[in-house]
Write an enzyme that holds these catalytic residues in place. Structure first.
Site, PDB file in Angstrom:
ATOM      1  CE  LYS A  64      -4.098  -2.032   0.152  1.00  0.00           C
ATOM      2  NZ  LYS A  64      -4.089  -3.395   0.610  1.00  0.00           N
TER       3      LYS A  64
HETATM    4  C1  LIG Z   1      -5.505  -4.144   1.180  1.00  0.00           C
HETATM    5  C2  LIG Z   1      -6.969  -3.942   1.213  1.00  0.00           C
HETATM    6  C3  LIG Z   1      -7.749  -4.280   2.324  1.00  0.00           C
HETATM    7  C4  LIG Z   1      -7.231  -5.087   3.482  1.00  0.00           C
HETATM    8  O1  LIG Z   1      -6.189  -4.532   4.120  1.00  0.00           O
HETATM    9  P1  LIG Z   1      -5.381  -5.365   5.239  1.00  0.00           P
HETATM   10  O2  LIG Z   1      -4.641  -4.276   5.951  1.00  0.00           O
HETATM   11  O3  LIG Z   1      -4.473  -6.281   4.499  1.00  0.00           O
HETATM   12  O4  LIG Z   1      -6.347  -6.069   6.096  1.00  0.00           O
HETATM   13  C5  LIG Z   1      -9.089  -3.954   2.315  1.00  0.00           C
HETATM   14  N1  LIG Z   1      -9.653  -3.353   1.259  1.00  0.00           N
HETATM   15  C6  LIG Z   1      -8.950  -3.039   0.158  1.00  0.00           C
HETATM   16  C7  LIG Z   1      -9.634  -2.363  -0.979  1.00  0.00           C
HETATM   17  C8  LIG Z   1      -7.583  -3.330   0.088  1.00  0.00           C
HETATM   18  O5  LIG Z   1      -6.901  -3.040  -1.009  1.00  0.00           O
END
Ligand SMILES: *Cc1c(COP(=O)(O)O)cnc(C)c1O
Length: 384
Positions: A184
């Site tokens: 991210k």
């Molecule tokens: C990465 C992601 C999540 C989940 O995030 P985590 O921190 O891995 O639990 C939820 N929604 C979207 C759209 C994502 O890209």
């Protein structure tokens, strides 16, 4: 696999190493002062009254559903073109995900008109997801939520630093949730943040994050308490101090890195438009400030996606798909949750390919990727 150009990469350096060492040497590893600093800095950054760090965004979405009082058999409207966690959070509380379609080929966010079509007397909430870091049509969705008295949750996993009408994403709804997963924009490996302007909701989230205990290990360590009560069914959704220390450093780099992502996105769009005009470019004309988390393109109908991706791979370039629609996964379509016709989602999901995007990518890399896209398009035409 050793990619010449991976899909995503970290911007980590000596600052992150120092931050982790600082925590190790402090001898306090779990949720404490560093997490508090991170929460304050993040709240200030997005313009929220409260930011509450959690172990990951999925946990944050679960806490949002719990504290907004979603109950078994309540209906929650959300996009199918998202990561599965958005829908899983709805199921954690026993509510029913109702999938809505996207806006268009060039705006892959949830459609306000499709949301309205799916509202029933059982609808209790809407969850939006700012696809790729591009804002959903929040003014329209906010109005729908108000008119029908629905809770509004933002899955802002892609969108730290994105804004619309001068307001950051994550603070439009009752709660906004960010992810700090490895790939991210703000990366700590695992991690997440729930933001809200609602004091009562924030208090509930803080409580449920740590077993609904009335005092924390941290409070007792500081001599502020020696025993505790448990007032609800709580969870262990706490972050560690190491995660929060990484988060503080990454937060300081976020604006600069998002700006870099915007430059790279503009460069991609310019080159693809010129050299590969058969490719559709979603969000080419987006009007908000995007976090440019990913670079999605839509292949033309006559191109076979698997062969296109294999051709990119043979050039050492990693690509991906965002997303196989959640409504098509066996867990969701075997139940009644997958119901609903989503023609645009289906159309886009079958043609979408995500190209490499990360702040340390160079303009030269973008040229290499676009040249490879041109060759891959030629090599993967369907035989008719
Ligand atoms: C990465 C992601 C999540 C989940 O995030 P985590 O921190 O891995 O639990 C939820 N929604 C979207 C759209 C994502 O890209």
């Amino acid at each position: 696999m050793d990619w010449r150009i991976p899909l995503a990469d970290l911007d980590y350096g000596p600052e992150e190493e120092q931050a982790v060492l600082g925590v190790l040497r402090s001898r306090w590893l779990t949720m404490g002062a560093v997490t508090q600093h991170f929460e304050q800095a993040f709240a200030e950054f997005v313009g929220a009254r409260h930011a509450i760090a959690v172990s990951n965004a999925t946990a944050g979405l679960h806490l949002a559903c719990l504290t907004l009082d979603l109950k078994p058999d309540d209906e929650v409207i959300l996009p199918a073109l998202t990561f599965v966690a958005t829908a899983a959070a709805v199921r954690y509380v026993g509510a029913i995900p109702i999938f809505a379609d996207i806006q268009s080929e060039t705006d892959l966010t949830i459609s306000p008109a499709s949301i309205e079509q799916r509202i029933t007397p059982r609808t209790k909430a809407i969850i939006v997801m700012h696809y790729g870091g591009y804002a959903c049509d929040m003014p329209a969705i906010e109005k729908i939520a108000q008119k029908h008295n629905l809770a509004l949750i933002e899955d802002a996993a892609h969108a730290p630093g994105a804004a619309l009408d001068g307001r950051k994403m994550g603070v439009w709804g009752d709660a906004g949730v960010f992810s700090f997963f490895s790939n991210k924009n703000l990366s700590t490996g695992e991690g997440g943040m729930l933001v809200t302007n609602n004091d009562a909701l924030a208090e509930k989230v803080r409580c449920l994050r740590s077993h609904a205990m009335t005092s924390l290990t941290w409070d007792r360590h500081r001599g502020h308490a020696w025993s505790y009560d448990v007032t609800d069914l709580g969870y262990n959704y706490r972050p560690s101090e190491i995660i929060s220390a990484l988060g503080l450093v990454q937060l300081q780099k976020l604006e600069k890195n998002n700006q870099r992502r915007r430059e790279l996105t503009a460069c991609y769009h310019r080159l693809l438009e010129e050299k590969c005009p058969v490719v559709t470019l979603p969000f080419r004309l987006h009007c908000g400030v995007s976090a440019c988390h990913i670079l999605p393109v839509l292949l033309p109908e006559q191109v076979e996606r698997a062969r296109f991706m294999a051709s990119m791979k043979s050039n050492g370039i990693q690509t991906s798909i965002h997303y196989p629609p959640v409504s098509d996964f066996s867990f969701y379509c075997a139940s009644s949750f997958g119901q609903g016709v989503l023609p645009l989602t289906r159309h886009v999901a079958s043609r979408e390919v995500t190209l490499p995007m990360y702040p340390t990518l160079t303009l030269k890399d973008v040229e290499i990727v676009v040249a490879a896209v041109g060759r891959a398009l030629n090599e993967s035409l369907k035989v008719s």
